[in-house]
Design a protein around this motif. Structure first.
Motif, short mmCIF file in Angstrom:
data_model
loop_
_atom_site.label_atom_id
_atom_site.label_comp_id
_atom_site.label_asym_id
_atom_site.label_seq_id
_atom_site.Cartn_x
_atom_site.Cartn_y
_atom_site.Cartn_z
N LEU A 17 0.93 -1.21 0.01
CA LEU A 17 0.05 0.01 -0.01
C LEU A 17 0.81 1.35 0.00
CD1 LEU A 17 -2.67 1.25 0.19
CD2 LEU A 17 -2.63 0.83 2.45
N GLU A 18 1.97 1.22 0.90
CA GLU A 18 2.87 2.28 0.80
C GLU A 18 3.52 2.56 -0.52
OE1 GLU A 18 6.84 4.03 3.18
OE2 GLU A 18 5.96 2.15 3.85
N LYS A 19 3.85 1.54 -1.40
CA LYS A 19 4.22 1.75 -2.68
C LYS A 19 3.46 2.30 -3.54
CE LYS A 19 7.35 -2.29 -2.28
NZ LYS A 19 7.75 -3.62 -2.79
N GLN A 20 2.11 2.14 -3.48
CA GLN A 20 1.16 2.72 -4.17
C GLN A 20 0.38 4.00 -3.89
OE1 GLN A 20 -0.47 1.17 -6.85
NE2 GLN A 20 0.88 -0.85 -6.32
N LEU A 21 1.13 4.62 -2.72
CA LEU A 21 0.87 5.83 -2.29
C LEU A 21 1.94 6.92 -2.64
CD1 LEU A 21 -1.10 5.12 0.95
CD2 LEU A 21 -2.00 5.67 -1.26
N ILE A 22 2.99 6.41 -3.56
CA ILE A 22 4.15 7.03 -3.69
C ILE A 22 3.80 8.06 -5.07
CG2 ILE A 22 6.60 7.05 -4.18
CD1 ILE A 22 6.09 6.12 -1.44
N LEU A 27 8.64 11.13 -5.09
CA LEU A 27 8.89 9.81 -4.70
C LEU A 27 8.66 9.63 -3.03
CD1 LEU A 27 12.18 9.13 -6.66
CD2 LEU A 27 9.88 8.42 -7.13
N GLU A 28 7.83 10.67 -2.52
CA GLU A 28 7.25 10.60 -1.13
C GLU A 28 5.73 10.09 -1.25
OE1 GLU A 28 8.34 13.81 1.06
OE2 GLU A 28 10.29 13.22 1.72
N MET A 29 5.46 9.74 0.13
CA MET A 29 3.85 9.42 -0.03
C MET A 29 3.14 10.93 -0.21
SD MET A 29 1.60 7.98 3.38
CE MET A 29 2.59 6.50 3.25
N PHE A 30 2.00 10.58 -0.85
CA PHE A 30 1.25 11.96 -1.34
C PHE A 30 1.07 12.69 -0.24
CE2 PHE A 30 -0.08 8.66 -4.93
CZ PHE A 30 0.25 9.30 -5.91
N THR A 31 1.12 14.05 -0.80
CA THR A 31 0.88 14.97 0.36
C THR A 31 -0.46 15.70 -0.16
OG1 THR A 31 3.17 15.53 0.65
CG2 THR A 31 1.62 17.11 1.48
N LYS A 32 -1.40 15.76 1.05
CA LYS A 32 -2.61 16.35 0.45
C LYS A 32 -2.51 17.93 0.16
CE LYS A 32 -4.92 14.79 4.06
NZ LYS A 32 -6.16 14.68 4.85
N PRO A 33 -3.67 18.44 -0.43
CA PRO A 33 -4.37 17.75 -1.44
C PRO A 33 -3.87 16.87 -2.65
CG PRO A 33 -4.70 19.94 -2.10
CD PRO A 33 -3.59 19.78 -0.66
N VAL A 34 -4.42 15.77 -3.05
CA VAL A 34 -3.81 14.88 -4.21
C VAL A 34 -4.80 15.13 -5.36
CG1 VAL A 34 -3.45 12.63 -4.83
CG2 VAL A 34 -3.09 13.40 -2.41
N VAL A 35 -4.13 15.49 -6.56
CA VAL A 35 -4.78 15.74 -7.71
C VAL A 35 -4.90 14.58 -8.56
CG1 VAL A 35 -4.76 18.26 -7.54
CG2 VAL A 35 -3.00 16.90 -8.59
N ILE A 36 -5.97 14.36 -9.28
CA ILE A 36 -6.14 13.15 -10.11
C ILE A 36 -6.02 13.77 -11.65
CG2 ILE A 36 -8.51 13.01 -10.09
CD1 ILE A 36 -8.24 10.03 -10.59
N LEU A 37 -5.09 13.33 -12.51
CA LEU A 37 -5.00 13.64 -13.88
C LEU A 37 -6.22 12.98 -14.71
CD1 LEU A 37 -1.03 13.23 -14.07
CD2 LEU A 37 -2.53 15.53 -13.54
N GLN A 40 -5.87 9.16 -14.86
CA GLN A 40 -6.64 8.53 -13.68
C GLN A 40 -5.11 8.41 -12.86
OE1 GLN A 40 -9.49 8.15 -12.71
NE2 GLN A 40 -9.91 9.29 -14.82
N HIS A 41 -3.93 9.03 -12.98
CA HIS A 41 -2.75 8.95 -12.38
C HIS A 41 -2.94 9.96 -11.42
CE1 HIS A 41 -0.99 6.35 -15.48
NE2 HIS A 41 -0.71 5.57 -14.40
N ASN A 42 -2.18 10.09 -10.42
CA ASN A 42 -2.19 11.09 -9.14
C ASN A 42 -0.87 11.80 -9.20
OD1 ASN A 42 -4.96 10.35 -7.86
ND2 ASN A 42 -4.05 8.42 -8.13
N GLU A 100 -6.86 10.46 -0.69
CA GLU A 100 -6.63 11.07 0.62
C GLU A 100 -7.11 10.17 1.74
OE1 GLU A 100 -8.29 14.83 0.07
OE2 GLU A 100 -6.78 15.58 -1.55
N ASN A 101 -8.23 9.75 1.32
CA ASN A 101 -8.96 8.82 2.67
C ASN A 101 -7.98 7.75 2.81
OD1 ASN A 101 -10.93 10.67 2.90
ND2 ASN A 101 -12.40 9.54 1.50
N ILE A 102 -7.38 7.06 1.81
CA ILE A 102 -6.71 5.89 1.71
C ILE A 102 -5.33 6.25 2.64
CG2 ILE A 102 -5.08 4.19 0.68
CD1 ILE A 102 -7.31 3.93 -1.45
#
Length: 354
Positions: A17-22, A27-37, A40-42, A100-102
């Motif tokens: 899960l941590e790898k999916q949130l990079i 190359l760090e965990m997503f920082t909110k707010p997260v935008v979706i292109l 469908q990539h973030n 963001e919820n994840i």
């Protein structure tokens, strides 16, 4: 993004899960707010803003980078799909509330992990950027901006945490290997110390046994010395007794002769012939008898010598000087000599029978 299938494929869901949130940019965990292109990539909105701002900077446009940009356009860093932004720019991109919820759920699950103390190191080239990736080519930690626009843009990089864990595991293995080596060295030291102790004990036993055997030799020598000295003393006493007996006999004879001489002299002084003659015959016989006493015992020439008690101890002294510890070679030579003597004896007997 199918998180469920990705999590099932990995044996450790939290790590996967941590790898999916990079974020592919920092190359760090997503920082909110997260935008979706649109593809469908973030991206982190901050990373998207950095890309958007660099599009208007001719310096960065001339240098180029791994993310292609032109005006209000750029390509997705994950799939290279062209993203066209409207007049709202990055703020026109839709937020990915699911991601963001994840992230919130993931952080709640990881809240029990100990937090690292100290300030996070910052990049020297980009003062506002944290050091969050590791350049595998140069083998140095760096920031995501150095990878996108800087000196490490052509290098192979990896997330800092994964390299950190890998290096930590390797160091732990090295420590374990060194500790195991130290254990082996300590075991050898213990064995050597035990060997030293046993060597001292064995040496002490050998010294005691050697002293005991030499004490036996000393006792034998002392006993033999006393025996020989007693023999010499007995011989001395016998000879001295013989000497003293002869001396006593000769003294008695001398005393008797002296008295006869004195009596004879007195007789010679007698003026009367009759008186002289009445004692002269007896006096003459006594003097003749006394002169025969001179035939008393005498000692032979060399009677006083004690040379026959001489000892030749040179061969014994040589034997004592040759005393040494037995060795395997000497034992083998002794056995070979015995075998050779037996063979010669057997050959001699056979020749005698023939």
């Amino acid at each position: 993004m199918d998180y469920k299938s990705s999590l099932i494929q990995d044996g450790n869901p939290m790590e996967n899960l941590e790898k999916q949130l990079i974020c592919p940019i920092c190359l760090e965990m997503f920082t909110k707010p997260v935008v979706i292109l649109p593809c469908q990539h973030n991206l982190c909105r901050k990373c998207a803003c950095d890309i958007f701002q660099q599009a208007a900077n001719p310096y960065w446009a001339n240098r180029g980078g791994s993310v292609s940009m032109s005006g209000s356009r750029f390509r997705c860093p994950s799939c290279r799909h062209e993203v066209i932004m409207d007049r709202h720019g990055v703020y026109g991109l839709q937020r990915n509330l699911l991601v963001e919820n994840i992230i919130d759920i993931y952080k709640q699950e990881c809240c029990s992990r100990p937090l690292q103390k100290g300030n996070h190191p910052m990049c020297k080239e980009h003062e506002d950027e944290k050091i969050n990736i590791y350049c595998l080519t140069c083998e140095v930690p760096t920031c995501s901006m150095c990878k996108v626009f800087g000196v490490h843009k052509a290098c192979e990089v990896a997330p800092l945490q994964s390299v950190f864990q890998g290096q930590k595991t390797e160091l732990s293995n090295c420590i374990s290997m060194l500790v195991a080596g130290n254990d082996r060295v300590q075991t050898i030291i213990t064995q050597l110390e035990d060997s030293c102790r046993v060597t001292k004990e064995n040496s002490h036993q050998v010294k005691e046994e050697l002293s005991r055997k030499f004490d036996v030799l000393y006792a034998i020598l002392d006993e033999k010395k006393s025996e020989l000295l007693q023999r010499v003393t007995r011989e001395q006493e016998e000879k001295l007794s013989f000497h003293e007996a002869l001396i006593q006999q000769y003294r008695q004879q001398l005393e008797k002769s002296s008295k006869l001489v004195e009596t004879a002299i007195q007789s010679l002084d007698e003026p009367g012939g009759a008186i002289f003659l009445s004692s002269a015959k007896q006096l003459i016989r006594s003097i003749v008898e006394a002169s025969k006493g001179c035939q008393l015992g005498k000692i032979e020439q060399g009677f006083e010598n004690m040379d026959y008690f001489t000892l030749d101890l040179e061969h014994i002294a040589d034997t004592l000087r040759a005393i040494d510890f037995e060795t395997g070679e000497e034992e083998e030579e002794f056995i070979e000599e015995e075998n050779q003597e037996e063979e010669e004896s057997t050959e001699g007997k056979e020749e005698g029978h023939q």
